[in-house]
Every structure is written in structure tokens, then in C-alpha cells.
Design an enzyme around this catalytic site. Structure first.
Site, mmCIF file in Angstrom:
data_model
loop_
_atom_site.group_PDB
_atom_site.id
_atom_site.type_symbol
_atom_site.label_atom_id
_atom_site.label_comp_id
_atom_site.label_asym_id
_atom_site.label_seq_id
_atom_site.Cartn_x
_atom_site.Cartn_y
_atom_site.Cartn_z
ATOM 1 N N CYS A 1 -3.063 1.983 6.324
ATOM 2 C CA CYS A 1 -3.184 1.418 7.673
ATOM 3 C C CYS A 1 -3.837 2.436 8.597
ATOM 4 C CB CYS A 1 -1.828 1.009 8.199
ATOM 5 S SG CYS A 1 -0.602 2.300 8.023
ATOM 6 N N GLU B 1 8.451 3.388 13.933
ATOM 7 C CA GLU B 1 9.259 3.656 12.742
ATOM 8 C C GLU B 1 9.560 5.143 12.658
ATOM 9 O OE1 GLU B 1 9.294 0.531 9.886
ATOM 10 O OE2 GLU B 1 7.198 1.000 9.562
ATOM 11 N N ASN C 1 0.804 -1.231 0.000
ATOM 12 C CA ASN C 1 0.000 0.000 0.000
ATOM 13 C C ASN C 1 0.837 1.283 0.000
ATOM 14 O OD1 ASN C 1 0.727 -0.327 2.709
ATOM 15 N ND2 ASN C 1 -1.204 0.488 3.468
ATOM 16 N N GLU D 1 4.698 -3.620 12.171
ATOM 17 C CA GLU D 1 3.712 -2.542 11.984
ATOM 18 C C GLU D 1 2.508 -3.179 11.314
ATOM 19 O OE1 GLU D 1 3.889 0.380 13.165
ATOM 20 O OE2 GLU D 1 5.982 0.289 13.800
#
Ligand code: NAP
Length: 499
Positions: free
Chosen positions: A284, A463, A152, A250
Site C-alpha cells: 500500500c 493502526e 499483501n 486502511e
């Protein structure tokens, strides 16, 4: 003729040992074949890890500011090729061109940011508890990093992982999602053009089951950085435990936007359309739950329906398109099955079907969809659909709202629209998530702040920002005793109360 792409191993482009290939096609038009890619297996991963291991001594010993200069050049090369890479991304992954440009820009931002970190990578110096003794902690690279990425954000997510890993002195083997290998291969070609030495980054394309598992199992891979589904993350984490790897996960989200009765509704509407239907709901951080105060519910839903009815579906390269395709036909089927569940659980406001008319017939499209009167524990309010589907949950009470926000298993991004400063700060304190927004939708993270989520969205790592340096480096505490005699820590100390 269809272009053939290969793995990158130690600076050489190579076919899979088996010679097998797979194709990547455009989700906007399945007849548009992007290319043939190496369908790799364990032996290809073995070669890639060996190459990364060989490159490690020279790369890790290069002064970090020099590594930073290479990242700086890479940022410039990416910026020069931004349009070309963005168009490839729209073709291969489907997101509309302005969003693809944002994806590439995120990689450029992270490259510049991490290039600067080459002159910092701060450690700690502290006074020793002993006289004539120096105490400090320094960061060390860890070794070969295995990176497994989703489709994505086919450039931004590899950049989020690679650039902090590289500035810390690690080398890498990366496996892109099988839906977006071309974006990753082109991105890595640009890293080489920017001056990245051979073997520092190696690419192996192929399936998660084969290539992904081989990376996760390899004893010489010391770190795994993964973004994808929660179920895949659990599987990876379990496998990686056998070789005691450091693992960053993640994972999924079920992100809410709360619209309180005093909200600026125009602003909230703009933000909901962007957060719920941008990237066809496949971020997400996409807003899939709209928790709306009953006093403004009818007005909000009516106006949202009008806005959504005007959204134009189509090829993301077409400027008139608002919403591109979803990633593939399997995604269309999954979203359609949730729409069917939603019809039983709630009231359909708009959408609810695959879109196959006219120009959409050869692609994977789903109508932007809204349900309302959704119960907080309904499946469409609890499970990640990962498509253009938003569930409206009416509320009246603040404490109940907090409970609903926190009732899902995920905790990535939360948002509140209100003019009430007290509620704004309560949301920051009480909404259980790694990202919190006030009067802004659930999407739009910036490269210099930590990114990640709570609960089943991950395993506690973050991250980008400084947090990424923590993950990709190892601490070494160093003591230099210049007293010229034996000094025993915790034994030869004299404290005030002992004097
Ligand atoms: P996915 O199916 O889990 O795949 C992600 C990557 O893992 C792909 O490269 C995939 O390879 C690989 N893989 C699959 N099975 C594997 C296995 N058993 N072992 C090792 N690797 C394996 O996820 P996706 O559909 O690409 O991405 C969508 C998901 O990512 C959503 O849940 C979304 O919320 C999440 N996401 C989270 C964040 C975040 O920062 N929290 C950001 C973006 C996306 P193949 O492509 O070959 O199957």
C-alpha cells in the site's frame, strides 16, 4: 496429496457447514497447490461470532498484564517459527523470502510491543471540579471484533489488528484474503501454541462477498477493522453503519517520491528500486509516482533504467530473485491494461509486458515498468495500479511539486530526497499524507508509530502504536463522590468571579 485446512471456531478446527472448499495456489507456479480451505458462509460466521462472544467474559476480565504475558509467549513462538512461516508466505503470496521474513518480523515486533502495553493501557485521572470527589477515565474492551485482511501482508496485517485488539481485552473473528488463507491459518495455530485460550480468536475462510459481509452485518460484532481496496472499504463502511459499528479502514495509496535537484541520486535510486519494485509494487506504501526535478531527470531515468534492467524475476524462494510474482493472473491483466493506457499517455522507458518466459511460464509475473513524461493528471499517475509500475513526472518548481504530490485522492506515504533542510520541513508540513519520509523511500513503517493515511486512504483511524489502543478500547469516565452529600455538577460550583 493436497492438505485440507479448516475454520477455527471456539478452539475446534471445523469444515464449512456446506462442506465446500476452495484452493490456494502459488502465484510463482500455479501447479503448486498450497491447500484446500473451507469455503464458508453465514452459518459458519454465526458459529464463530458466538464462540468469540462466549470467550469474551473470561478474556476481558483476565488482568491485562496476564494477557500481555500470553502475547509475550506468542512473540517467542512466532520468532521460533519465523523461517517456516516466511517460507510458507513466499510460496503462497509470492514476495521474496527476505521480505517475507520482514513481514513475520513485523508481527513479532507488534506482539512484543502490545505485550508491554498490558502493563500500561493508561487512563486519565483529573481533579474533579467538586470537593471530595474523584474523577478518572478508564479503558474498557469493546467486545467481538471483526477483522478482514488483504493478501499483501498476510501475517503482519492480521498481527497489527489482532494484537492491539487482544491486549485491550476484545475477542475476534478474522477472515483472511482468499489468496492467502494458509499464512493466516498457520499464524493462528502459532497463537494457540503460545497459549491463547480457545475462542479468543476464531478464523473463517471464504469469499469477501459471503464471509466478509456476514461479519460486517452481524449485530454482535461491535468493531470492524479492514484493510483493502478503497471501493471495498466504502462498501463495508456503508453496511456497518446500519448496526452502528466502529469501523477502521486502511485503504489504497498512490505514493510519491520527490527527487529534488540537490538529492543524493545514488541513495534516491536505491530507495526507488526498493520502494517501487519491492513486493512487486504491491505494498500500500509502494512508490508509484516519481516526481523528479527536471535538472536531474535525464540522469536519474537513465540510471534507473539500467538498475531495473538488471532485476531478476522469479520464484521468491530462489535467492537470485529480486522481484517475485504478482498475486494472480487477474492482477497481471489489470497491470497490463494500465500499461496499455500508459503507452497512450506517456513514454515507456522499460517493461510494460507480462513476463512468461521459461521458469515464469506457470506463474503470474509482470515486468518492472517505468514510464516517463507522465502528466500529473494522467490515469497512470492518479489510479492505484498495485503492481511493479512507476510513473516519472518531471517538475521544476516547488509549489507545483506540492500541488502534484497532493493531487491524488489518496494520502498514505510521501517522500522527499533533498539536502535542503528548509524543503525537508516544508514537505513534512505540506505533503498531505499519514506517513512522511525524508531521504528514505515510501516504505518501512515501524511498529510503535501510528500507521495510516489521509483522504481516500482511510477514515481517520491509525493502526499500531498507541493509536491502535484508542481504536480497540472504549472510554468510561468514572466519578466517585466521597463528600457524603448531594453535589450537583455545573450547579453547586463556586467560581472566583462569583465570590
Ligand atoms: P480487497 O479486494 O479489498 O480485499 C481485502 C479483503 O476484503 C479480503 O479479505 C477480501 O476477501 C475482503 N472483501 C472483498 N470484498 C468484500 C466485501 N464486499 N465485504 C467484505 N469483505 C470483502 O483488497 P486486496 O486486493 O486484498 O488488497 C489490496 C488493497 O489493499 C490495495 O488497494 C492496497 O492499497 C490496500 N492495502 C492498504 C493498506 C493500508 O494500510 N492502507 C495495507 C495493505 C493493503 P477475498 O479475498 O475473499 O476477496
Amino acid at each position: 496429496m493436497t492438505k485440507t485446512y479448516q475454520n477455527l471456531i471456539g478452539g475446534d478446527w471445523k469444515s464449512a457447514d456446506s462442506g465446500a472448499t476452495f484452493t490456494s495456489v502459488s502465484p510463482a507456479n500455479h501447479d503448486d497447490v498450497i491447500g484446500e480451505f473451507a469455503s464458508s458462509s453465514t452459518s459458519d460466521v454465526e458459529a464463530a461470532v458466538s464462540a468469540a462472544k462466549r470467550a469474551f467474559p473470561a478474556w476481558s476480565q483476565m488482568p491485562a498484564p496476564k494477557r500481555g504475558e500470553i502475547l509475550f509467549r506468542i512473540a517467542r513462538v512466532l520468532a521460533e517459527h519465523k523461517e517456516e512461516l516466511s517460507k510458507l508466505m513466499t510460496r503462497e503470496m509470492g514476495k521474496v523470502l527476505p521480505e517475507a521474513r520482514g513481514d513475520v518480523q513485523e508481527a513479532i515486533d507488534v506482539a512484543y510491543y502490545m505485550a508491554g502495553e498490558g502493563r500500561r493501557l493508561f487512563g486519565q485521572t483529573v481533579p474533579s471540579e467538586m470537593p471530595d470527589k474523584f474523577a478518572m477515565a478508564i479503558r474498557r474492551p469493546i467486545g467481538v471484533v471483526g477483522i478482514i485482511t488483504p493478501w499483501n501482508f498476510p501475517v503482519a496485517i492480521p498481527a497489527w489488528k489482532l494484537f492491539p485488539a487482544l491486549i485491550c481485552g476484545n475477542t475476534a473473528v478474522i477472515k483472511p484474503a482468499s489468496d492467502t488463507p494458509a499464512c493466516l491459518v498457520r499464524f493462528v495455530e502459532l497463537l494457540l501454541e503460545g497459549g491463547l485460550p480457545e475462542g479468543v480468536v476464531n478464523v473463517v475462510t471464504g469469499s469477501g462477498g459471503e464471509v466478509g459481509n456476514a461479519i460486517v452485518d452481524h449485530p454482535d460484532v461491535r468493531v470492524i477493522s479492514f484493510t483493502g481496496h478503497t471501493d471495498t472499504g466504502v462498501e463495508i463502511s456503508t453496511r456497518a453503519a446500519k448496526t452502528l459499528k466502529r469501523v477502521s479502514l486502511e485503504l489504497g495509496g498512490k505514493n510519491p517520491i520527490v527527487i529534488w535537484e540537490d538529492a543524493d541520486l545514488d541513495l534516491a535510486l536505491d530507495s526507488v528500486v526498493w520502494s517501487s519494485f519491492g513486493t512487486s509494487g504491491q505494498r500500500c506504501t509502494a512508490a508509484s509516482r516519481l516526481i523528479v526535478h527536471r535538472n536531474v531527470h535525464d540522469d536519474f531515468v537513465h540510471r534507473l533504467q539500467q538498475r531495473v534492467a538488471k532485476l531478476v524475476l522469479g520464484d521468491g524462494l530462489d535467492e537470485a530473485t529480486d522481484v517475485g510474482p504478482v498475486i494472480n493472473d487477474a492482477a497481471v491483466e489489470r497491470i497490463a491494461s494500465y500499461a496499455a493506457i500508459g503507452r497512450d499517455e506517456a513514454d515507456l522507458v522499460i517493461g510494460g509486458e507480462p513476463a512468461r518466459d521459461g521458469k515464469l511460464a506457470k506463474g503470474s509475473f509482470f515486468q518492472p515498468t517505468i514510464f516517463t513524461e507522465v502528466k500529473p493528471d494522467a490515469r497512470i499517475a492518479q489510479e492505484e495500479i498495485f503492481g511493479p509500475v512507476a510513473s516519472v513526472i518531471p517538475v521544476t518548481d516547488w509549489d507545483e511539486t506540492v500541488r502534484i504530490v497532493n493531487s491524488v485522492k489518496y494520502g498514505l506515504s510521501t517522500s522527499l530526497f533533498t539536502q535542503d533542510i528548509n524543503l525537508a520541513f516544508r514537505s513534512i508540513r505540506d505533503f498531505d499524507s499519514g506517513l512522511g519520509y525524508v531521504n528514505h523511500g515510501t516504505i518501512g513503517a515501524e511498529a510503535h508509530l501510528p500507521f495510516g493515511g489521509t483522504k481516500a486512504t482511510g477514515n481517520g483511524h491509525r493502526e499500531v502504536g498507541q493509536a491502535a489502543l484508542e481504536f480497540f478500547s472504549e472510554w468510561k469516565s468514572v466519578y466517585v463522590d466521597y463528600s457524603g452529600k448531594l453535589q450537583r455538577a455545573q450547579i453547586d460550583t463556586t467560581f472566583i468571579d462569583e465570590q
